[in-house]
Design an enzyme around this catalytic site. Structure first.
Site, PDB file in Angstrom:
ATOM      1  N   GLY A  33       0.800  -1.212   0.000  1.00  0.00           N
ATOM      2  CA  GLY A  33       0.000   0.000   0.000  1.00  0.00           C
ATOM      3  C   GLY A  33       0.838   1.269   0.000  1.00  0.00           C
ATOM      4  O   GLY A  33       2.054   1.214  -0.194  1.00  0.00           O
ATOM      5  N   LEU A  34       0.170   2.408   0.228  1.00  0.00           N
ATOM      6  CA  LEU A  34       0.865   3.694   0.182  1.00  0.00           C
ATOM      7  C   LEU A  34       1.558   3.992   1.505  1.00  0.00           C
ATOM      8  O   LEU A  34       1.109   4.817   2.278  1.00  0.00           O
ATOM      9  CB  LEU A  34      -0.103   4.824  -0.178  1.00  0.00           C
ATOM     10  N   HIS A  35       2.665   3.298   1.739  1.00  0.00           N
ATOM     11  CA  HIS A  35       3.452   3.584   2.943  1.00  0.00           C
ATOM     12  C   HIS A  35       4.486   4.656   2.608  1.00  0.00           C
ATOM     13  O   HIS A  35       4.435   5.264   1.537  1.00  0.00           O
ATOM     14  CB  HIS A  35       4.062   2.295   3.511  1.00  0.00           C
ATOM     15  N   ALA A  36       5.405   4.897   3.526  1.00  0.00           N
ATOM     16  CA  ALA A  36       6.273   6.076   3.398  1.00  0.00           C
ATOM     17  C   ALA A  36       7.052   6.183   2.083  1.00  0.00           C
ATOM     18  O   ALA A  36       7.074   7.236   1.456  1.00  0.00           O
ATOM     19  CB  ALA A  36       7.240   6.132   4.588  1.00  0.00           C
ATOM     20  N   GLU A  59       9.404  -0.796  -6.310  1.00  0.00           N
ATOM     21  CA  GLU A  59      10.153  -0.195  -5.234  1.00  0.00           C
ATOM     22  C   GLU A  59      11.681  -0.265  -5.325  1.00  0.00           C
ATOM     23  O   GLU A  59      12.357   0.672  -4.962  1.00  0.00           O
ATOM     24  CB  GLU A  59       9.635  -0.717  -3.903  1.00  0.00           C
TER      25      GLU A  59
END
Lengths: 107, 158
Positions: A18-21, A92
């Site tokens: 998900g939209l983590h840091a 990522e």
């Protein structure tokens, strides 16, 4: 030439975490390269697409539908770049943010 | 998720003394070890992992706030702490501001959604100007605990 009509795209968060840091950091770094005002909308909640804090507060997990809205002279190009980033799952390990921006600007 | 779900009250640091990123991270991990939340023998490995994560991109998320974090097999649930640096430390944040408020998070490798929920809670609460300012101005652990509790009771975010 300044467009006053917002451009809108819908994307689904595809990366498992998900939209983590880190993804949000990348998103904002790319968003900041455009003049357009950029906003994210999740379930009717609208936040500044150039603020890490605001986007993290959405807590968008994998599978979440997000609308990305841009308004300004480079709105379409900005959306191309940001949609690519989200759809690629922020790739990522090896994301090349400059490449994404360059590609969207040249296409 | 609430602050009380992951912040260990015994590990809160109201006055971090280190003047750089590495130093404040060390202080906060040491506080969690002292609070018996992390095993002492893993201190170095945890600090190394957090710093390695910082190399991938700063966890400074703006407004003088940073969320240094890592996954680590030494924990079986999300553990965290809060630290305040009066003078602020340089964190290479995207907005260039020095970091005064730190939320350090260690999560088990198999629980990414808890980590995301904690980040969501921290960010949501800190978007409130009053909460953010009060927290930065806190001088004692008691003040910080009280503010976190008030935030958990939705006194800042409507």
């Amino acid at each position: 030439m300044m467009s006053t009509k917002p451009s809108l795209r819908t994307v689904t968060v595809s990366n498992p975490q998900g939209l983590h840091a880190r993804p949000v950091d990348l998103f904002v770094k790319i968003a900041l390269q455009f003049e357009s005002k950029i906003q994210l909308v999740k379930d009717g909640e609208r936040v500044d697409g150039k603020s890490i804090l605001a986007i993290l507060a959405l807590g968008a997990q994998q599978g979440t539908q997000l609308a990305i809205e841009a308004i300004g002279s480079d709105a379409e190009v900005a959306l191309d770049a940001l949609v690519t980033l989200v759809e690629q799952g922020f790739n990522e390990e090896d994301v090349d943010q400059q490449q994404i921006v360059d590609n969207s600007k040249s296409s | 998720m609430k602050f009380s779900d992951f912040v260990n009250n015994k590990a809160i640091k109201s006055q971090l003394t280190a003047e750089d990123k590495e130093g404040v991270i060390y202080e906060m991990v040491a506080a969690l070890v002292e609070a018996e939340e992390l095993p002492a023998e893993d201190t170095d490995s945890i600090i190394k992992a957090i710093l390695k994560r910082e190399e991938l991109g700063s966890t400074g998320i703006g407004r003088g706030v940073a969320v240094p974090h890592t996954k680590h097999p030494s924990v079986d649930r999300l553990v965290g702490s809060v630290g305040i640096s009066n003078d602020g430390v340089d964190f290479n944040s995207l907005d260039g501001d020095k970091v005064q408020l730190l939320f350090l998070l260690i999560s088990p490798p198999d629980r990414p959604s808890d980590h995301l929920r904690a980040l969501e809670n921290i960010s949501r609460q800190l978007r409130d100007d009053t909460f953010c300012r009060f927290l930065k101005q806190s001088k004692t652990v008691t003040d910080i605990r009280q503010l976190l509790e008030e935030a958990d009771n939705n006194q800042f975010v409507s």
